[in-house]
Enzyme design. Sequence first.
Site, PDB file in Angstrom:
ATOM      1  CE  LYS A  56      -1.589  69.880  11.392  1.00 14.81           C
ATOM      2  NZ  LYS A  56      -1.355  70.023   9.962  1.00 14.81           N
ATOM      3  CD  GLN A 100      -2.284  68.707   6.613  1.00 12.48           C
ATOM      4  OE1 GLN A 100      -2.606  69.294   7.641  1.00 12.48           O
ATOM      5  NE2 GLN A 100      -1.088  68.167   6.458  1.00 12.48           N
ATOM      6  CG  ASP A 123       1.517  75.302   7.759  1.00 12.57           C
ATOM      7  OD1 ASP A 123       1.916  74.733   8.802  1.00 12.57           O
ATOM      8  OD2 ASP A 123       0.865  74.730   6.866  1.00 12.57           O
TER       9      ASP A 123
END
Length: 291
Positions: A56, A100, A123
């Site tokens: 990422k 995460q 997200d």
Amino acid sequence: MAEQARIIDGKAAAAALRAQIGQEIAAIKAATGLVPGLHVVLVGEDPASRVYVNSKEKLAAEIGMNSAVHRLPAETSEAELLAKVAALNADDSVDGILVQLPLPPQIDADRVIDAIDPAKDVDGFHLVNVGRLASGRATLIPCTPLGSMLLLKQLLPSLAGLEAVVIGRSAIVGKPMAQLLLQADCTVTIAHSRTKDLPGVVRRADLVVAAVGRPLFVKGDWIKPGATVIDVGINRLPDGRLVGDVDFAEAVAVAGAITPVPGGVGPMTIACLLRNTLTAFHARRGDGARA
Ligand code: NAD
């Protein structure tokens, strides 16, 4: 000999999407001096999470996006993580926040997700964004279903009226995928671990999305000839090979089009995270038309 399915090249589609986002970032920078910023919080040493977070960071840097990774030790308390999220919420240069998953056992992931500013929740897991998606007013859509939809829309001019079967009902993939297909006017079935006669259900589908987490689970003779197959699964076999939830070797001989693993949905997921950061940048500044 049966004709082989068209292989949907997610790697190429993701590269094209990233290039387009890079151009938009350059234009924003030239016009305003601002650069969208993505901040990822990684708690602990989970090896798979470290790999995801590194890619990422690398891909964000490649397209000129500001990005930072906040690496916290595995013993970080929930209060410490919540304080980190609060600081990122308050920082105006931060457009996207991603914590995460999975988190270590002392931390309640739901509580952390609930603490992220929904406007920065790239997200798309915050309850506000879940509700916005369910009510057809989404801004930030979970990255894997969003990436899968972009692949489908590139392939098929219209999804209206298609029979779609989503296998898996997770909050991260299955449920939001079903919402998106419904909004695209598909007739949607969500199958799961308690579904009766799964092969029979899948055989009805013009469009199959597999998000199960079981290697090579969906067999070729479950697939309706000519159907489109999106394989979300990422599973590592004992011999080290990465495979999807669909038995690709079998399905490729029956389907009309299919995503490979690797090189299908996976690359689109990260590209969509970058896209969501750009979407959040515009939406936070009230530029609704761009969001
Ligand atoms: P999950 O474990 O949260 O959900 C799995 C779903 O599969 C559940 O809803 C369950 O009901 C269903 N299921 C389990 N066994 C079944 C059975 N025998 N028959 C029918 N349904 C069954 O998993 P998830 O987070 O949704 O992930 C699914 C897969 O997608 C995993 O392989 C994961 O690694 C992968 N994934 C890939 C990406 C990507 O970027 N490509 C992103 C997220 C997840």
